[in-house]
Scaffold this active site. Structure first.
Site, PDB file in Angstrom:
ATOM      1  N   ARG A  23       0.839  -1.213   0.000  1.00 52.14           N
ATOM      2  CA  ARG A  23       0.000   0.000   0.000  1.00 52.14           C
ATOM      3  C   ARG A  23       0.867   1.254   0.000  1.00 52.14           C
ATOM      4  O   ARG A  23       0.564   2.225  -0.702  1.00 52.14           O
ATOM      5  CB  ARG A  23      -0.956   0.002   1.193  1.00 52.14           C
ATOM      6  CG  ARG A  23      -2.046  -1.067   1.091  1.00 52.14           C
ATOM      7  CD  ARG A  23      -2.934  -1.102   2.325  1.00 52.14           C
ATOM      8  NE  ARG A  23      -2.115  -1.369   3.501  1.00 52.14           N
ATOM      9  CZ  ARG A  23      -2.401  -0.932   4.723  1.00 52.14           C
ATOM     10  NH1 ARG A  23      -3.473  -0.211   4.952  1.00 52.14           N
ATOM     11  NH2 ARG A  23      -1.610  -1.221   5.743  1.00 52.14           N
ATOM     12  N   ASN A  41      -6.248  -2.706   2.414  1.00 54.07           N
ATOM     13  CA  ASN A  41      -6.220  -4.151   2.615  1.00 54.07           C
ATOM     14  C   ASN A  41      -7.645  -4.661   2.754  1.00 54.07           C
ATOM     15  O   ASN A  41      -8.457  -4.048   3.448  1.00 54.07           O
ATOM     16  CB  ASN A  41      -5.432  -4.525   3.873  1.00 54.07           C
ATOM     17  CG  ASN A  41      -3.947  -4.448   3.681  1.00 54.07           C
ATOM     18  OD1 ASN A  41      -3.441  -4.429   2.571  1.00 54.07           O
ATOM     19  ND2 ASN A  41      -3.216  -4.395   4.781  1.00 54.07           N
TER      20      ASN A  41
END
Length: 94
Positions: A23, A41
């Protein structure tokens, strides 16, 4: 000079992509491309990437997500294109 319309890319990234800095990496690439959005996520192990900006910039991010130089291991990326909904400010990790 025409202004390129804004689009929204939603990409579902499958593979070993949680707990490996994916990320953060995605956020860095998106900001370099001038995109807004988020990387999140998901409970099933995927990462959802939502990016808003020009089609060209979003396509570049999608190519990077598929490109093999990401953290972890990307098995496949499913993408969906739409008109941007509410404008997203910045690019965040969720």
């Amino acid at each position: 000079m025409s202004v390129e319309p804004e689009v929204q890319l939603t990409a579902w990234v499958h593979g070993y992509v949680q707990g490996v800095g994916f990320r953060w990496w995605t956020r860095s690439r998106a900001l370099e491309l001038g995109l807004t959005g988020f990387a999140s996520n998901r409970p099933d192990g995927r990462v959802q990437v939502v990016a808003q900006g020009t089609r060209n910039a979003c396509e570049k991010l999608l190519d990077l997500l598929k490109g093999g130089s990401t953290p972890g291991q990307v098995d496949k990326v499913i993408s969906d294109w739409s008109d941007p909904g509410d404008a997203i400010v910045g690019f965040t990790e969720r």
